[in-house]
Design a protein around this motif. Structure first.
Motif, PDB file in Angstrom:
ATOM      1  N   LYS A 162       0.850  -1.192   0.000  1.00  0.00           N
ATOM      2  CA  LYS A 162       0.000   0.000   0.000  1.00  0.00           C
ATOM      3  C   LYS A 162       0.889   1.246   0.000  1.00  0.00           C
ATOM      4  O   LYS A 162       1.949   1.260   0.623  1.00  0.00           O
ATOM      5  N   GLN A 163       0.425   2.257  -0.661  1.00  0.00           N
ATOM      6  CA  GLN A 163       1.128   3.544  -0.660  1.00  0.00           C
ATOM      7  C   GLN A 163       0.993   4.157   0.733  1.00  0.00           C
ATOM      8  O   GLN A 163      -0.130   4.304   1.225  1.00  0.00           O
ATOM      9  N   GLN A 212       2.939   8.599   7.472  1.00  0.00           N
ATOM     10  CA  GLN A 212       3.474   7.256   7.648  1.00  0.00           C
ATOM     11  C   GLN A 212       4.878   7.155   7.061  1.00  0.00           C
ATOM     12  O   GLN A 212       5.766   6.534   7.643  1.00  0.00           O
ATOM     13  N   SER A 263      -4.975   2.686  15.036  1.00  0.00           N
ATOM     14  CA  SER A 263      -5.439   2.865  13.669  1.00  0.00           C
ATOM     15  C   SER A 263      -4.648   3.916  12.878  1.00  0.00           C
ATOM     16  O   SER A 263      -5.133   4.479  11.911  1.00  0.00           O
ATOM     17  N   SER A 264      -3.402   4.140  13.287  1.00  0.00           N
ATOM     18  CA  SER A 264      -2.593   5.121  12.561  1.00  0.00           C
ATOM     19  C   SER A 264      -1.837   4.455  11.416  1.00  0.00           C
ATOM     20  O   SER A 264      -1.255   5.135  10.574  1.00  0.00           O
ATOM     21  N   GLY A 265      -1.852   3.129  11.391  1.00  0.00           N
ATOM     22  CA  GLY A 265      -1.154   2.439  10.304  1.00  0.00           C
ATOM     23  C   GLY A 265       0.174   1.816  10.729  1.00  0.00           C
ATOM     24  O   GLY A 265       1.052   1.608   9.897  1.00  0.00           O
ATOM     25  N   LYS A 266       0.309   1.505  12.018  1.00  0.00           N
ATOM     26  CA  LYS A 266       1.542   0.855  12.476  1.00  0.00           C
ATOM     27  C   LYS A 266       1.765  -0.456  11.727  1.00  0.00           C
ATOM     28  O   LYS A 266       2.870  -0.751  11.295  1.00  0.00           O
ATOM     29  N   THR A 267       0.672  -1.201  11.559  1.00  0.00           N
ATOM     30  CA  THR A 267       0.810  -2.490  10.885  1.00  0.00           C
ATOM     31  C   THR A 267       1.268  -2.307   9.437  1.00  0.00           C
ATOM     32  O   THR A 267       2.082  -3.081   8.946  1.00  0.00           O
ATOM     33  N   ARG A 311      -3.664 -10.224   6.683  1.00  0.00           N
ATOM     34  CA  ARG A 311      -3.007  -9.069   6.053  1.00  0.00           C
ATOM     35  C   ARG A 311      -1.612  -9.450   5.560  1.00  0.00           C
ATOM     36  O   ARG A 311      -1.189  -9.016   4.485  1.00  0.00           O
ATOM     37  N   ASP A 356      -9.982  -4.834  14.000  1.00  0.00           N
ATOM     38  CA  ASP A 356     -10.095  -3.745  13.033  1.00  0.00           C
ATOM     39  C   ASP A 356     -11.385  -3.990  12.258  1.00  0.00           C
ATOM     40  O   ASP A 356     -11.403  -4.653  11.238  1.00  0.00           O
TER      41      ASP A 356
HETATM   42  P1  ADP Z   1      -2.595   0.281  13.658  1.00  0.00           P
HETATM   43  O1  ADP Z   1      -1.749  -0.950  13.483  1.00  0.00           O
HETATM   44  O2  ADP Z   1      -1.803   1.509  13.988  1.00  0.00           O
HETATM   45  O3  ADP Z   1      -3.771   0.108  14.580  1.00  0.00           O
HETATM   46  P2  ADP Z   1      -3.472  -0.316  10.952  1.00  0.00           P
HETATM   47  O4  ADP Z   1      -2.194  -0.571  10.230  1.00  0.00           O
HETATM   48  O5  ADP Z   1      -4.272  -1.496  11.360  1.00  0.00           O
HETATM   49  O6  ADP Z   1      -3.220   0.625  12.228  1.00  0.00           O
HETATM   50  O7  ADP Z   1      -4.346   0.661  10.059  1.00  0.00           O
HETATM   51  C1  ADP Z   1      -5.700   0.952  10.332  1.00  0.00           C
HETATM   52  C2  ADP Z   1      -6.528   0.733   9.070  1.00  0.00           C
HETATM   53  O8  ADP Z   1      -6.161   1.674   8.081  1.00  0.00           O
HETATM   54  C3  ADP Z   1      -6.323  -0.626   8.438  1.00  0.00           C
HETATM   55  O9  ADP Z   1      -7.536  -1.099   7.953  1.00  0.00           O
HETATM   56  C4  ADP Z   1      -5.339  -0.374   7.307  1.00  0.00           C
HETATM   57  O10 ADP Z   1      -5.480  -1.295   6.268  1.00  0.00           O
HETATM   58  C5  ADP Z   1      -5.703   1.040   6.888  1.00  0.00           C
HETATM   59  N1  ADP Z   1      -4.511   1.746   6.390  1.00  0.00           N
HETATM   60  C6  ADP Z   1      -3.501   2.244   7.143  1.00  0.00           C
HETATM   61  N2  ADP Z   1      -2.575   2.835   6.367  1.00  0.00           N
HETATM   62  C7  ADP Z   1      -2.982   2.716   5.101  1.00  0.00           C
HETATM   63  C8  ADP Z   1      -2.465   3.129   3.822  1.00  0.00           C
HETATM   64  N3  ADP Z   1      -1.309   3.800   3.745  1.00  0.00           N
HETATM   65  N4  ADP Z   1      -3.181   2.827   2.710  1.00  0.00           N
HETATM   66  C9  ADP Z   1      -4.360   2.154   2.811  1.00  0.00           C
HETATM   67  N5  ADP Z   1      -4.893   1.739   3.962  1.00  0.00           N
HETATM   68  C10 ADP Z   1      -4.232   1.999   5.108  1.00  0.00           C
END
Ligand code: ADP
Ligand code: ZN
Ligand code: ZN
Length: 758
Positions: free
Chosen positions: A217-218, A223, A247-251, A284, A576
């Motif tokens: 993913k971009q 991020q 939900s900030s996109g750590k994963t 994922r 999620d």
């Molecule tokens: P965290 O691990 O911080 O709780 P996640 O990585 O689970 O956050 O991200 C939260 C949601 O946002 C997920 O459904 C993820 O797929 C989506 N998401 C996060 N970053 C991106 C991105 N750069 N592009 C598309 N979807 C994203």
């Protein structure tokens, strides 16, 4: 290479020594440090052991036993792993055999046939030799007389895509039989006449998964910045803390880091605190990395674990894993070429093993492991532990921050509802405040989903006689029994013993028996009365013991088959769910009064984690917290999502009272059947420890549950200066324990230590 006469062997036992065996000539060329061997032990036991040292020093024993054989599983522990085992045994005060026990899957430890790893195999069929096209058409012509054999042969050629690009040489016997709709005897004729032959191939115990989309993913600009910060911090430091709100996109960032590591030819270890979380993350990861990802947790069978173990170190005939997703014990897996370790939810206390030994913390062990093999560590959390944040502020760890949610979704709105006030006004609806009930109502009206957290399982956590106050307790543990509506019995949460619900008081014979308190089961009951049309599910220890049940619960939630999910802290992490907008937290303030210096931190973390489940995609979420103490400072920190304030408060307190990170804690436990004996032993131990400088001794005291499984427990808490070496303190405790054991009165007191208790 010189041949040695003796080998010192690690055995999976709590005895703290290594055991010396003679090396029989038959294996003297093969044997080496780290190799697995089978040895006799005691009168008739056999064990799998690991060679720790080879030498020629005759041991001081009248008879030295001989090694029976090498293991036939090819078990081998690398120098790096052995180094880690040794560190764990020294740091956490246990035997290296206990570490071995935790590190190896049971199926590889078994020294007899019954428990041993069995490869799962599949019988395949292949042409008995290469045929030219002419030979093949002659063969088929010959088969015309026997139509069934002809049909089977045609099907075989079809399934192998014979003669076409991408053809395979073999097909599974059972699949071929099913698809050609013929019998065994027909197939056997083809095998007997030497046209086809059977081969046995190892088959995975896991379903196959192909990567769907290797392109990542971009990342958003924020991020990207965080990813860059991590990468540049790695040029100077081996450990980086990624502090990102829920939900900030750590994963997503982990996934980018994994991709980079794979491109460098490295392998990756990805740890989560609980199995419940692996279900969503594995999907994922598999989406991008397919069969390169393996998974390891306590829900796997012994043979499945052994397969994963072998696939991660490349000693399996099956595909090699490059990424391993696992829980605590995965930190010991033999990942070679390890380049990156990810510890998600690093603050979580389930990284610490409490019982049995080794009582290790997988997060801290990961940092040591990375240090030994030159790998890097990313610690991730929305609410970092005070210790890790302190390591950032003192320059030991690097740091990256993500303070907004993906898609710029706002952090959920937090609403405190005062349950004491509502009780006083008689406004409570069953166990719920009016504010919570109307928020649930509204969400259901909008077709949205709700999660309710209640950190206590069962139905009622104590039963009391309303006339005299008698309450039934577990006879082994002196702990209140918890009533479970299903199957209608009382259970002890410590030893598992159970009893029937008494119809009369055992003390005054009154029938006025009341159920008090409410656990998840009760919440489920009450909520289904209040919302009769809602589809309700429950996720806690009791509802998830069956294999696959966590996955099912999460899937139902994802597919909106569940409207309201009720659960213990199991539901607080990782989930999620698109349509989940309301989170209710029932009586969280009970946590504030735990006799534990981390109680406030824990309460803040739990609230932030579970709040993080709300409103992750489209609409802003709502979190309703029921509290009897809305003005408590921690409640204010939760309300404002003020991590910094929580951190500063905690740090000051810990400095003043000498708690970590300003000291190291060791809790010493003493256990015995007899209360007077354990009390006496603990007094002596504490008095002796008090004589030494650099240690502060608290106790001895009875812990909150002072008798478990028929043993009385006393504990002593040591706060030691960080400047004192852990080996020094270990020797001190050891010396005191053995002095106690010399005394006949105390010789059977069990003594052990929990280092860095959580
Ligand atoms: P965290 O691990 O911080 O709780 P996640 O990585 O689970 O956050 O991200 C939260 C949601 O946002 C997920 O459904 C993820 O797929 C989506 N998401 C996060 N970053 C991106 C991105 N750069 N592009 C598309 N979807 C994203
Ligand atoms: Zn009574
Ligand atoms: Zn019990």
């Amino acid at each position: 290479m010189p041949e040695y006469i003796y080998a010192d062997i690690i055995l999976p036992l709590s005895l703290s020594e290594l055991f010396t065996y003679r090396i029989p000539p038959g294996i003297s060329k093969e044997i080496r440090k780290g190799a697995g061997v089978i040895v006799p032990f005691g009168k008739k036991n056999r064990y799998t052991g690991i060679v720790f040292k080879l030498h020629n020093d005759k041991p001081d024993l009248t008879s030295v036993k001989e090694i029976i054989s090498m293991t036939d599983t090819g078990l081998f522990i690398s120098e790096e792993q052995l180094g880690l085992w040794q560190w764990v045994s020294e740091y956490y005060y246990c035997s290296i055999g206990e570490v071995m026990n935790a590190a190896l899957p049971t199926a590889l430890l078994a020294a007899d046939e019954s428990g041993k790893f069995k490869r799962k195999t599949d019988t395949k069929l292949t042409l008995s030799r290469p045929y030219t096209d002419e030979e093949l058409s002659v063969l088929l012509d010959g088969l015309h007389k026997t139509p069934a054999r002809y049909r089977l042969m045609i099907k075989f050629l079809d399934m192998t895509s014979y003669g076409q690009e991408g053809s395979t040489s073999s097909v599974s016997k059972s699949v071929l039989l099913k698809k050609s709709n013929t019998s065994y005897s027909v197939l056997n004729k083809l095998v007997e006449s030497g046209i086809l032959k059977e081969i046995l191939e190892e088959k995975s115990r896991f379903a196959e998964s192909k990567a769907e989309e290797r392109r990542l993913k971009q990342l958003t600009d924020f991020q990207k910045e965080a990813l860059d910060d991590i990468c540049s911090a790695f040029t100077e430091k081996n450990t980086v803390l990624l502090h990102g709100v829920t939900s900030s996109g750590k994963t997503e960032i982990y996934i980018h880091l994994i991709e980079q590591a794979l491109n460098r030819g490295e392998k990756v270890l990805y740890l989560l605190p609980e199995i419940a979380l692996t279900a969503q993350i594995i999907n994922r990861l598999r989406f991008h990395f397919g069969d390169l990802v393996g998974i390891y947790h306590s829900g796997l069978s012994d043979n499945e674990k052994a397969e994963v173990y072998k696939r991660i170190c490349g000693s399996s005939t099956l595909g090699e894993y490059r990424i391993l997703l696992g829980v605590r014990s995965s930190i010991f897996l033999p990942v070679n070429n390890l380049g990156l370790i990810i510890i998600d939810e690093e603050h979580d206390s389930s990284y610490k093993q409490f019982d049995p030994a080794p009582r290790y913390n997988a997060r801290d062990t990961a940092i040591m492991r990375a240090h030994i093999c030159g790998a890097r560590v990313v610690l991730g959390s929305a609410t970092p532990s005070v210790e890790s944040m302190y390591n950032v502020r003192t320059g030991k760890y690097g740091y990256a921050r993500l303070d907004r949610r993906f898609g710029d979704i706002k952090m959920p709105e937090i609403i405190l509802t005062d349950s004491k006030e509502a009780h006083r006004k008689k406004a409570m609806i069953s166990h719920f405040t009016p504010g919570l009930v109307s928020a649930i109502d509204e969400a259901l009206d909008n077709g949205e989903q709700v999660v309710l957290l209640r950190n206590r399982r069962g139905f009622a956590h104590f039963i009391i006689c309303a006339d005299c106050g008698w309450t039934p307790i577990c006879p082994n543990c002196s702990v209140n029994y918890t009533y479970h509506k299903k199957p209608g019995r009382l259970y002890c949460h410590y030893c598992g013993s159970s009893d029937s619900l008494p119809s009369r008081c055992a003390s005054c014979s009154s029938t006025n028996i009341k159920l008090k308190g409410f656990g998840t089961e009760k919440v489920e009951d009450e909520i289904s009365i209040l919302f009769p049309d809602a589809k309700i599910d429950r996720m806690d220890y009791d509802s998830t013991r069956r294999k696959g049940s966590v996955e099912k619960l999460i899937q139902d939630l994802e597919e909106a088959k569940t409207d309201i999910l009720i659960g213990t802290q199991m539901i607080s992490k990782g989930l999620d769910i698109e349509n989940l907008t309301v989170v209710g937290i029932l009586n969280i303030d009970g946590m504030l009064f735990y006799p534990d210096f981390r109680a406030h931190e824990r309460c803040f973390q739990l609230a932030a984690q579970v709040s993080g489940r709300a409103g992750r995609r489209k609409t802003r979420g709502k979190v309703i917290i029921q509290t009897a103490d809305p003005f408590h400072p921690v409640m204010k920190q939760i309300l404002n999502n003020d991590y910094e304030d929580m951190y500063q408060n905690q740090l000051e307190e810990r400095k003043e009272f000498h708690y970590p990170p300003f000291s190291r804690l060791i809790r010493i436990y003493l256990k015995h059947r007899n209360r007077a004996v354990v009390t006496g032993a603990a007094e002596i131990m504490a008095a002796n420890l008090r004589k030494f400088q650099g240690t502060r001794v608290l106790g001895p005291e009875f812990p909150p549950h002072s008798r478990i499984q028929d043993l009385y427990i006393k504990s002593i808490l040591l706060k030691t200066d960080k400047s004192k070496s852990y080996m020094y303190i270990r020797e001190l405790i050891k010396r005191n324990a053995s002095a106690l054991h010399q005394n006949k009165e105390f010789s059977s007191v069990r003594i052990y230590s929990d280092v860095d208790p959580q």
